[in-house]
Design an enzyme around this catalytic site. Structure first.
Site, short mmCIF file in Angstrom:
data_model
loop_
_atom_site.label_atom_id
_atom_site.label_comp_id
_atom_site.label_asym_id
_atom_site.label_seq_id
_atom_site.Cartn_x
_atom_site.Cartn_y
_atom_site.Cartn_z
N HIS A 82 -22.41 11.42 23.33
CA HIS A 82 -23.82 11.82 23.41
C HIS A 82 -24.39 11.41 24.76
CE1 HIS A 82 -27.95 12.65 22.16
NE2 HIS A 82 -28.27 11.56 22.81
N ASP A 161 -35.83 12.43 11.58
CA ASP A 161 -35.76 12.45 13.04
C ASP A 161 -36.32 13.74 13.60
OD1 ASP A 161 -34.78 11.45 15.68
OD2 ASP A 161 -33.59 13.29 15.54
N ARG A 168 -43.36 12.91 18.46
CA ARG A 168 -43.33 12.07 19.66
C ARG A 168 -43.50 12.91 20.92
NH1 ARG A 168 -37.73 9.93 19.29
NH2 ARG A 168 -38.17 9.05 21.34
N SER A 183 -33.40 7.44 17.04
CA SER A 183 -33.22 8.90 17.01
C SER A 183 -31.78 9.27 17.32
CB SER A 183 -34.17 9.56 18.02
OG SER A 183 -33.93 10.94 18.12
N LYS A 187 -28.57 10.27 14.20
CA LYS A 187 -27.81 11.53 14.21
C LYS A 187 -26.32 11.28 14.39
CE LYS A 187 -30.33 13.62 17.46
NZ LYS A 187 -31.65 13.00 17.65
#
Length: 425
Positions: A82, A161, A168, A183, A187
């Protein structure tokens, strides 16, 4: 419990219990806590922060608001990667097939771009026919068969999320470590991989503007991963200039192909090999950089990438098609010296205005537009030499060209950029 009491408690810098956090998040996902109260809570977290136990409880509470994917049917150690976002970040397009070429299964869910940052799904959808939406069974079957799949995030994954991130984004509470960490990791945990590589970008084009903040975020996420039994390593990487040469969806796919054909810049090729070595080690595979580099430039990674494109409906002929932009405008150096600065944020926004990115989620993309830099920070340049090309559907005016040119900084002294700043494990 009442949401107002928990908002007040966090506002007054008190620590929330696991039960309080679980109640707040589950109630928000169920619709019984309204957006305005969750906005107030997010702002309280922004100013007061959370300790590690609170962040852990928040992360796991968010995981529980959606389904988790079981990858146990796929043999071997499943690895995931990620990035916290950036400009010109086509790393997944190259890194995922490179790692898979060693027999390590890569089952990855990716996202779309917004604002100045690009999204992996958008780049893949620049290839005609590529399907990012895949049923879970088909996703798992594909990884079983070819060892690689990159798809969109399931709508049923971590419901809280999705709701909280959208909130946000419009309440100026995106760039706070507890909310970013929870967040990302909610995931990643729900997506089911055994091991995770986190690319935490820092600099002009990243959420984290300082190395200290990037390191803190990286350390937080690594701790979260380890606490739930996932091998996790983070790298803090530079995003002060665009990554690689291309910015824009098809242009980045074409650059990825060039790199996998051994025709890319050496700096990004070595950077991706360094990341691959870490991912392979997370899967229990020890390989030298020389062997990894040979997989990258010798065709193995490219064949695996083509396998994935075909398996997900992509047209292999279209994969290699040049970008179809009406105008290609050259940017020439105004003086001789060394490229000293190419601010990623400014060029990400410039590409977005060309249609390569979205200002809001509902915007349509032009997959063909973008930028290609022939010179990067540290490169020597002569006056009149080509620095970059702009791919656009409309002829650019003097205003746009001046805006681009002013962000190309040239100096007499050479700066040497460093892609990987720190590794945190």
């Amino acid at each position: 419990m009442r949401a107002v009491d928990l908002i007040q408690k966090k506002r007054d810098n008190q620590v929330l219990t696991r039960q309080e956090i679980e109640w707040l998040i589950s109630s928000y996902a169920a619709g019984t806590v309204p957006d305005y109260q969750m906005s107030a809570f997010a702002m309280a977290v922004y100013f007061r922060g959370m300790d590690m136990q609170e962040i852990r409880d928040l992360t796991l509470a968010m995981v529980e608001t959606g389904e988790s994917i079981d990858l146990s049917a796929i043999p071997g150690i499943k690895v995931d990667k990620h990035s916290t976002g950036g400009v010109g970040d086509k790393v997944t397009l190259i890194l995922a097939p490179l790692v898979a070429s060693f027999g390590v299964p890569v089952a990855k869910m990716s996202g779309r771009g917004l604002g100045h940052t690009g999204g992996t799904l958008d780049k893949l959808e620049a290839v005609k026919g590529y399907q990012v939406e895949r049923p879970q069974k088909a996703f798992i079957k594909q990884v079983q068969e070819i060892g690689l799949a990159v798809i969109g995030q399931s709508e049923r994954l971590v419901k809280a999320d999705k709701l909280l991130y959208a909130l946000r984004d419009v309440t100026a509470t995106v760039d706070t470590i507890p909310l970013i960490a929870s967040s990302v990791m909610s995931k990643k945990i729900a997506a089911g991989a055994d091991s995770i590589l986190l690319d935490v970008t820092v600099g002009n084009g990243a959420f984290m503007k300082t190395v200290a903040d990037a390191e803190k975020l990286a350390e937080t996420m690594v701790t979260l991963g380890k606490e739930v039994g996932r091998k996790t390593v983070a790298v803090v990487t530079d995003m002060s200039q665009p990554l690689g040469q291309a910015v824009g969806n098809r242009l980045e796919v074409l650059e990825a192909l060039q790199i996998m054909q051994g025709q890319g810049r050496e700096d990004i090729s070595h950077f991706i090999c360094d990341l691959a070595k870490i991912m392979l080690k997370l899967a229990g595979v020890e390989e030298s950089l020389a062997v990894i580099h040979q997989h990258l430039v010798g065709g193995r990674a490219l064949r695996k990438f083509e396998e994935m494109i075909a398996a997900q409906g992509g047209d292999l002929k279209d994969l290699y098609r040049p970008a179809d932009a009406r105008f290609v405008t050259e940017i020439l150096a105004e003086e001789s010296g060394y490229i000293a600065e190419l601010p990623a944020l400014e060029f990400g926004l410039f590409a977005m205005k060309l249609g390569a990115g979205r200002a809001v989620k509902s915007d349509c993309l032009d997959y063909e537009t973008g930028l290609v830099f022939e010179k990067k920070v540290g490169d020597a340049v002569r006056k009149g030499e080509r620095v970059a090309c702009i791919y656009s559907q409309e002829e650019l005016g003097e205003k746009e060209l001046t805006e681009f040119q002013k962000n190309v900084k040239i100096m007499r002294e050479r700066l040497v950029p460093k892609e990987i700043i720190k590794i945190i494990s």
